[in-house]
Design an enzyme around this catalytic site. Structure first.
Site, PDB file in Angstrom:
ATOM      1  N   HIS A  10      38.629  35.215  43.999  1.00  0.00           N
ATOM      2  CA  HIS A  10      38.964  34.552  45.259  1.00  0.00           C
ATOM      3  C   HIS A  10      39.953  35.384  46.071  1.00  0.00           C
ATOM      4  CE1 HIS A  10      43.070  33.463  44.057  1.00  0.00           C
ATOM      5  NE2 HIS A  10      42.566  33.226  42.854  1.00  0.00           N
ATOM      6  N   HIS A 164      38.345  33.442  39.195  1.00  0.00           N
ATOM      7  CA  HIS A 164      39.786  33.684  39.229  1.00  0.00           C
ATOM      8  C   HIS A 164      40.161  34.885  38.364  1.00  0.00           C
ATOM      9  CE1 HIS A 164      40.322  29.582  40.942  1.00  0.00           C
ATOM     10  NE2 HIS A 164      39.232  29.353  40.227  1.00  0.00           N
TER      11      HIS A 164
END
Length: 272
Positions: A10, A164
């Site tokens: 992200h 992540h």
């Protein structure tokens, strides 16, 4: 033949800006939104980006936003399906790494179908011994194997995953990702076959993995993104396996060091 995986971290979120882990499920920062546009441009100009047939995304706010902006062209122009998945959420049980209720996410991202998200999400704290999202070595490494197994069996040839940095490094591929950078991996069939045969010879079952990356499902990075430091060249080059510091410390617990492939070592709790 298993799919090629395009793994994406992200973009920058508000907790990254101030290192404030108390922010619950934080959104992207202004810089993060700009990074998403740079991600989009990078993927548009890559061959692999144009071959994506499915987008899997962590059900957390910052990953959903990254997908909404960074791969918008795949979603809106090409109609590529987006599959929110609780399995790809971040590791810790801090507020910044704990997701929001799916009822909230449905309102914020009405174009995404959340029907397949595990109803247990975003709970990480209940029944720690059996919760698949608990912040423990056993749960985290097993979750990584579960995620890889699910993708291994899918029919698409190229799958993009927005996740992540912590989860990708510790449980998936032992690589570091800068915000909004991407890497490409194949399943390493040769190593996977060797591990299956070794387990069968020892009479062992299960593929939950361990802290040395010994799970059944193993990835091998494309040379191009490995040597460049990600598709955008912004990520650190190297192999970064899990260690005891990636998990909550247990008071009074002894540790030991064992060798990693390539001669490095990792300190882990005995019996973990």
């Amino acid at each position: 033949m298993p799919p090629t995986l395009l793994l994406i971290r992200h973009a920058q979120a508000l907790h990254n800006v101030a290192s404030d882990w108390s922010l619950h499920d934080p959104p992207l920062s202004e810089l993060g939104e700009q990074q998403c546009k740079e991600l989009e441009e990078s993927l548009k100009n890559s061959e692999i980006g144009n071959q994506v047939e499915l987008i899997v995304v962590s059900a957390m706010r910052r990953t959903l936003q990254t997908a909404s902006i960074g791969v918008e062209w795949l979603i809106k122009e090409r109609g590529i399906k987006v599959l929110p998945d609780a399995g790809w959420q971040e590791n810790s049980d801090q507020p910044c790494d704990t997701g929001s209720d799916i009822s909230v996410m449905k309102k914020e991202f009405p174009d995404f179908d959340f029907s397949a998200v595990d109803p247990l999400y975003p709970d990480k704290m209940t029944n720690i011994d059996t919760n698949p999202y608990a912040f423990t070595p056993k749960a985290l490494l097993a979750r990584g194997q579960t995620c890889l197994k699910a993708l291994y069996n899918r029919p698409e040839k190229v799958i993009a995953v927005v996740s992540h940095s912590g989860f990708l490094r510790v449980a998936i591929c032992n690589r570091r990702f800068f915000n909004a950078d991407w890497r490409v991996f194949e399943f390493d069939e040769d190593v996977m076959k060797e591990r299956r045969e070794a387990r069968e010879a020892r009479g062992e079952k299960g593929d939950e993995g361990d802290m040395y990356g010994k799970g059944e499902f193993v990835l091998k990075e494309w040379k191009e993104t490995e040597e460049k430091g990600g598709g955008m060249g912004r990520s650190e080059v190297g192999f970064f396996p899990a260690s005891a510091s990636d998990f909550p410390a247990v008071e009074g617990e002894a540790t030991e060091e064992k060798p990693e492939p390539g001669g490095t070592t990792a300190s882990i709790p005995i019996g973990a």
